[in-house]
Design a protein around this motif. Structure first.
Motif, PDB file in Angstrom:
ATOM      1  N   PRO A 138       0.901  -1.350  -0.167  1.00  0.00           N
ATOM      2  CA  PRO A 138      -0.091   0.206   0.055  1.00  0.00           C
ATOM      3  C   PRO A 138       0.880   1.390  -0.129  1.00  0.00           C
ATOM      4  O   PRO A 138       1.927   1.386   0.485  1.00  0.00           O
ATOM      5  CB  PRO A 138      -0.839  -0.284   1.264  1.00  0.00           C
ATOM      6  CG  PRO A 138      -0.999  -1.440   1.710  1.00  0.00           C
ATOM      7  CD  PRO A 138       0.651  -2.033   1.133  1.00  0.00           C
ATOM      8  N   ALA A 139       0.212   2.367  -0.468  1.00  0.00           N
ATOM      9  CA  ALA A 139       1.022   3.512  -0.590  1.00  0.00           C
ATOM     10  C   ALA A 139       1.290   4.164   0.796  1.00  0.00           C
ATOM     11  O   ALA A 139       0.458   4.138   1.503  1.00  0.00           O
ATOM     12  CB  ALA A 139       0.367   4.574  -1.668  1.00  0.00           C
ATOM     13  N   ASN A 140       2.649   4.839   1.016  1.00  0.00           N
ATOM     14  CA  ASN A 140       2.770   5.146   2.391  1.00  0.00           C
ATOM     15  C   ASN A 140       2.872   4.355   3.542  1.00  0.00           C
ATOM     16  O   ASN A 140       2.718   4.730   4.690  1.00  0.00           O
ATOM     17  CB  ASN A 140       2.016   6.396   2.632  1.00  0.00           C
ATOM     18  CG  ASN A 140       2.688   7.313   3.374  1.00  0.00           C
ATOM     19  OD1 ASN A 140       3.805   7.565   3.337  1.00  0.00           O
ATOM     20  ND2 ASN A 140       1.760   7.893   4.398  1.00  0.00           N
ATOM     21  N   ALA A 141       2.824   2.911   2.937  1.00  0.00           N
ATOM     22  CA  ALA A 141       2.913   2.156   4.308  1.00  0.00           C
ATOM     23  C   ALA A 141       4.101   1.628   4.692  1.00  0.00           C
ATOM     24  O   ALA A 141       5.361   1.847   3.968  1.00  0.00           O
ATOM     25  CB  ALA A 141       2.244   0.550   3.642  1.00  0.00           C
ATOM     26  N   GLU A 142       4.350   1.228   5.685  1.00  0.00           N
ATOM     27  CA  GLU A 142       5.504   0.690   6.554  1.00  0.00           C
ATOM     28  C   GLU A 142       5.336  -0.794   7.096  1.00  0.00           C
ATOM     29  O   GLU A 142       4.335  -0.994   7.473  1.00  0.00           O
ATOM     30  CB  GLU A 142       5.996   1.646   7.556  1.00  0.00           C
ATOM     31  CG  GLU A 142       5.954   3.066   7.239  1.00  0.00           C
ATOM     32  CD  GLU A 142       6.400   3.943   8.540  1.00  0.00           C
ATOM     33  OE1 GLU A 142       6.301   3.358   9.665  1.00  0.00           O
ATOM     34  OE2 GLU A 142       6.480   5.233   8.435  1.00  0.00           O
ATOM     35  N   GLY A 143       6.366  -1.558   6.868  1.00  0.00           N
ATOM     36  CA  GLY A 143       6.149  -3.091   7.184  1.00  0.00           C
ATOM     37  C   GLY A 143       7.322  -3.866   6.645  1.00  0.00           C
ATOM     38  O   GLY A 143       8.279  -3.467   6.058  1.00  0.00           O
TER      39      GLY A 143
END
Length: 674
Positions: A62-67
C-alpha cells in the motif's frame, strides 16, 4: 467463471489492434457506376503518459505503508484486461505479447522522479515513438535513471511477458475482484523485492513506478544466466551506486559516502563470509559485521550537512499522513511521497541518464526484515508449554511466567467491572495436536456472534480466553479491510431494503409470504403468481363484471320527433314527404325528394356566402373566447366593445386607427369591377 476464492491465470489478453490513429477506407465494387471510396479516421485511445485513477484497482504494498514487504513482489492491478498490451514497445503497429508497461522499484538515491514536464521531454532524447503526437496529457512525469542502475534493477526484455498476466475472478468475490465490474484484471509485477537492509540494520524507502518502455527496449539489461540460490543481500546490492562515480557521484552524494577504501558493501560481506547453515539473516549479518574490521556502511549519512535521505523516511510518512487531510490532497500526497526521489541525478551523473514516462507511482518503506522464513527459523518452540531453562548464575529477572503443559500461559486480566484477575491464554501454535470442540470431525464449530460466547471457565475457576481473543482479533483484522467493510454495508443495505419491502407486502397482501429460512424464493415472482390466484378467485370484486364483445355504446339524446329532426337536418319538408308517401310509398317519395346541397359537383363556392359564413363563425368564436377570458359579471358593463357592434354601443371618440380605416379604399369596389 471460477468459484469464489479461486482465479484463473491467463498469460495475456491481446487487443485486436494497438492504440493509435487509423484510416478506414470503404470501397464498393461491381456497381454499374463508379463510387468514390469513403475515408473514415478513427483513433483508438490508450494511456501513454499517465494512468487514469479509475483504471487502477489496487496496488501492493500500500502507498505510504511501513512494514515487512521483502518477501513479496510489488504489483499493480489494472481494471482493463488489455492495458499492458495495447501498445507495442518496439514502436510497431502490430500487437505484441511483450507488454509496454513495467513496474520498477527504486530505492532512494537510485533514480529521480521529475516534476510536471512536457510529454515530449518525458522520454530519453533520441527515442523514436510511433506517432509522437498521440498524447493523453500535455504534461507528465518521468523517471531519470542512469544506465548502470537500469542494468541493475530493470527487468530484461525476456522477463516482461512473465511479469504481466491476466486474472479471471468471480465478480462476487469481494476479496479477489475488489469491486471490479467484469472479473477480468490485468496485473503487472515488479522484478525486485523491496528488502530490508539487514547489513546496515536500517529501513529502506522505495518507490514503485509504472513506466512506459516504448522505444527503449534496447536500453534494458540483457538476460543473466540462472543462479541456483537467492540472497536478499545481493538483491539490495548497493555497490553499483558506488561504482558510478567514486569521486562523488550523485548517488554517493545522496548516500553520503565518497570514501570506498574501507567500505564493506552488504553484497561483499555476503560473498566473503560463509553463512552457517540455519543461521538467521540478521544474526549472520551482525556476526559478519563484527568480524570485518573496519566496517563502514555505504550509508555515510553522518558526513552530510543535510539530513540523510535514509533518515527521512519516517518523517516523509508522517508528512504524507498530514497532507492527506488537505483539500488539495490529490496533488500534495503524490508530491510528498516523491520526497527523497527529487535529487537531480541528471546534473551529476557522468554517464548517460535515461528517461522513462511514469504513469503511476507510490512509495512505501520496508522497516522490518522479518520474512516468514526468518520468523520460522527464529521461532523458539520451547516457549509453548514450557519455560526455557536459564543459564547458571543468571540473576533473577523477576517472577517467571505461569506456563502449563497445554501451552496456556497465565496473564493478567481486568474484567468489565474493573476487577483484576488471572486468565488463561493460548496462541494458535501449540506443541501437540489439539481436540476440536465438536463431536464429529466434519461437523463445523458452533456459530458464534460475539467473543463473549467463546469464553470458557475451566475447572480451576479461571477463564480461558484463547478462543475469545482469536474471535476478536479476527473480527478486527476483517474490519480493517475496506472491501470487507464495504461488503458488510452493502449487505446490510440490501437486506434492510428487502426486509422493508417484505413488511410492506405482508400488510398489503391477503396471503402469507414464504419464510426466510429454507430454500430461497424469488419474492417478485411469488407475489405475482399469488396475486393472479387471488384475482381469479375474486373477479367480480377486484376486476369488475365482464363487458360484452360489442355494445351499443352510449344512448343518443333526442328532443322532439326524430323524423322531424332528420328532415330538418337534411333540409326538406317532412309533411310534404309524408303526403307524397301516402300516394307512392316511402321509398319512392324519398327518391323524388330533392335534398338541397351547398355546391353541385364542379361548382365553385360563392365567395360572399363563404365570407359571410366565416365572419359569423369568427364572431361566434370571438364571443366565446371573450366569455372565457372576461366572463360577464351581473351589474357590470364590460369595457370591451366588439368592433362589429360599435355602431350599437356608445360611440367612443375616433382614434388614429379609425382615421386609417376611414381613409382606406373600399375593396368591395375593386372586386365588383367587371
Amino acid at each position: 467463471m471460477p468459484k469464489t476464492g479461486h482465479f484463473i491465470l491467463h498469460s495475456n489478453v491481446m487487443p485486436p489492434v494497438t492504440a493509435g490513429r487509423y484510416e478506414l477506407v470503404t470501397e464498393q465494387v461491381d456497381l454499374p457506376f463508379d463510387v468514390e471510396p469513403e475515408h473514415t479516421h478513427v483513433q483508438i485511445a490508450a494511456p501513454r503518459y499517465t494512468m487514469p485513477t479509475d483504471q487502477i484497482l489496487s496496488s501492493f504494498p500500500p502507498a505510504n505503508a511501513e512494514g515487512a514487504f521483502g518477501d513479496r513482489l510489488p504489483q499493480i492491478v489494472l481494471k482493463r484486461r488489455t492495458l499492458p498490451w495495447e501498445r507495442n514497445p518496439a514502436g510497431l503497429v502490430q500487437t505484441s505479447e511483450t507488454p509496454w508497461l513495467a513496474l520498477v522499484v527504486v530505492a532512494e538515491g537510485e533514480a529521480t522522479l521529475s516534476t510536471a514536464t512536457a510529454a515530449r521531454d518525458c522520454v530519453t532524447a533520441g527515442t523514436t515513438l510511433l506517432d509522437p503526437d498521440d498524447k493523453d496529457v500535455e504534461q507528465g512525469l518521468y523517471l531519470a535513471v542512469t544506465e548502470t542502475v537500469v542494468k541493475k534493477i530493470f527487468p530484461c526484455q525476456e522477463d516482461l511477458p512473465l511479469l504481466a498476466h491476466v486474472r479471471e475472478v468471480d465478480v462476487n468475490d469481494t476479496e479477489l475482484a475488489n469491486g471490479d465490474d467484469d472479473g477480468w484484471l490485468a496485473v503487472v509485477l515488479a522484478n525486485r523485492l523491496p528488502v530490508f537492509d539487514d547489513a546496515a540494520g536500517k529501513a529502506v524507502r522505495y518507490m514503485a513506478c509504472l513506466v512506459n518502455l516504448e522505444g527503449q527496449l534496447e536500453a534494458l539489461p540483457k538476460p543473466l544466466p540462472p543462479v541456483a540460490s537467492f540472497e536478499f543481500a545481493l538483491a539490495q546490492d548497493w555497490s553499483v551506486l558506488a561504482s558510478v562515480a567514486p569521486g562523488g557521484g550523485p548517488d554517493l552524494h545522496v548516500l553520503g559516502n565518497a570514501q570506498l577504501g574501507n567500505v564493506v558493501l552488504p553484497a561483499a560481506a555476503g560473498l566473503q563470509g560463509q553463512r552457517p547453515p540455519g543461521a538467521a539473516g540478521a544474526a549472520f549479518a551482525a556476526a559478519g559485521a563484527a568480524q570485518a574490521k573496519p566496517v563502514v556502511s555505504i550509508d555515510g549519512a553522518a558526513k552530510m550537512d543535510q539530513p540523510a535521505v535514509s533518515k527521512q523516511w519516517s518523517s516523509a510518512t508522517q508528512k504524507v499522513a498530514a497532507v492527506a487531510l488537505d483539500p488539495d490532497a490529490k496533488r500534495l500526497v503524490r508530491d510528498t511521497m516523491a520526497q527523497g526521489f527529487r535529487f537531480p541525478i541528471e546534473a551529476y551523473a557522468i554517464e548517460k541518464v535515461l528517461r522513462f514516462p511514469v504513469l503511476a507511482h507510490w512509495s512505501f518503506t520496508t522497516n522490518e526484515g522479518a520474512t516468514f522464513e526468518k520468523l520460522m527459523q527464529e521461532l523458539d518452540v520451547g516457549l509453548l508449554g514450557s519455560v526455557a531453562e536459564l543459564p547458571p548464575n543468571t540473576p533473577a529477572a523477576g517472577a517467571r511466567p505461569e506456563v502449563v503443559q497445554t501451552g496456556h500461559i497465565g496473564l493478567g486480566h481486568r474484567t468489565r467491572r474493573g476487577d483484576p484477575v488471572q486468565a488463561w491464554y493460548r496462541g494458535p501454535c501449540v506443541p501437540f495436536p489439539t481436540a476440536r470442540d465438536s463431536t464429529s470431525k466434519d461437523e463445523p464449530l458452533a456459530l458464534a456472534h460475539s467473543a463473549d460466547q467463546l469464553r470458557r471457565v475451566i475447572p480451576d475457576g479461571r477463564e480461558d480466553l484463547a478462543l475469545a481473543a482469536a474471535f476478536e482479533i479476527g473480527r478486527l483484522l476483517a474490519l480493517s479491510q475496506l472491501s470487507v467493510v464495504s461488503a458488510l454495508l452493502r449487505f446490510r443495505g440490501e437486506q434492510f431494503g428487502a426486509g422493508r419491502v417484505r413488511e410492506v407486502l405482508a400488510q398489503l397482501l391477503p396471503f402469507d409470504l414464504p419464510g426466510l429460512a429454507g430454500e430461497r424464493v424469488d419474492m417478485g415472482r411469488f407475489v405475482a403468481l399469488e396475486v393472479l390466484n387471488v384475482l381469479s378467485k375474486n373477479t367480480d370484486r377486484m376486476i369488475g363484471p365482464l363487458r360484452p364483445v360489442a355494445d351499443p355504446g352510449r344512448p343518443l339524446r333526442v328532443s322532439g320527433d326524430l323524423d322531424q329532426l332528420i328532415a330538418t337536418g337534411l333540409g326538406f319538408d317532412l309533411a310534404a314527404l309524408r303526403k307524397r308517401a301516402d300516394a307512392v310509398g316511402v321509398l319512392s317519395a324519398l327518391e323524388q325528394t330533392s335534398v338541397p346541397v351547398a355546391l353541385q359537383p364542379g361548382q365553385a363556392p360563392n365567395e360572399k356566402l363563404v365570407v359571410t359564413a366565416l365572419q359569423a363563425a369568427l364572431q361566434g368564436e370571438l364571443q366565446r373566447t371573450l366569455g372565457v377570458a372576461a366572463p360577464a359579471v351581473p351589474g357590470v358593463v364590460p369595457d370591451v366593445v366588439i368592433r362589429g357592434a360599435r355602431g350599437r354601443a356608445a360611440a367612443p371618440p375616433p382614434d388614429a386607427l379609425d382615421a386609417l380605416i376611414a381613409g382606406a379604399p373600399a375593396d368591395d369596389d375593386e372586386e365588383d369591377r367587371p
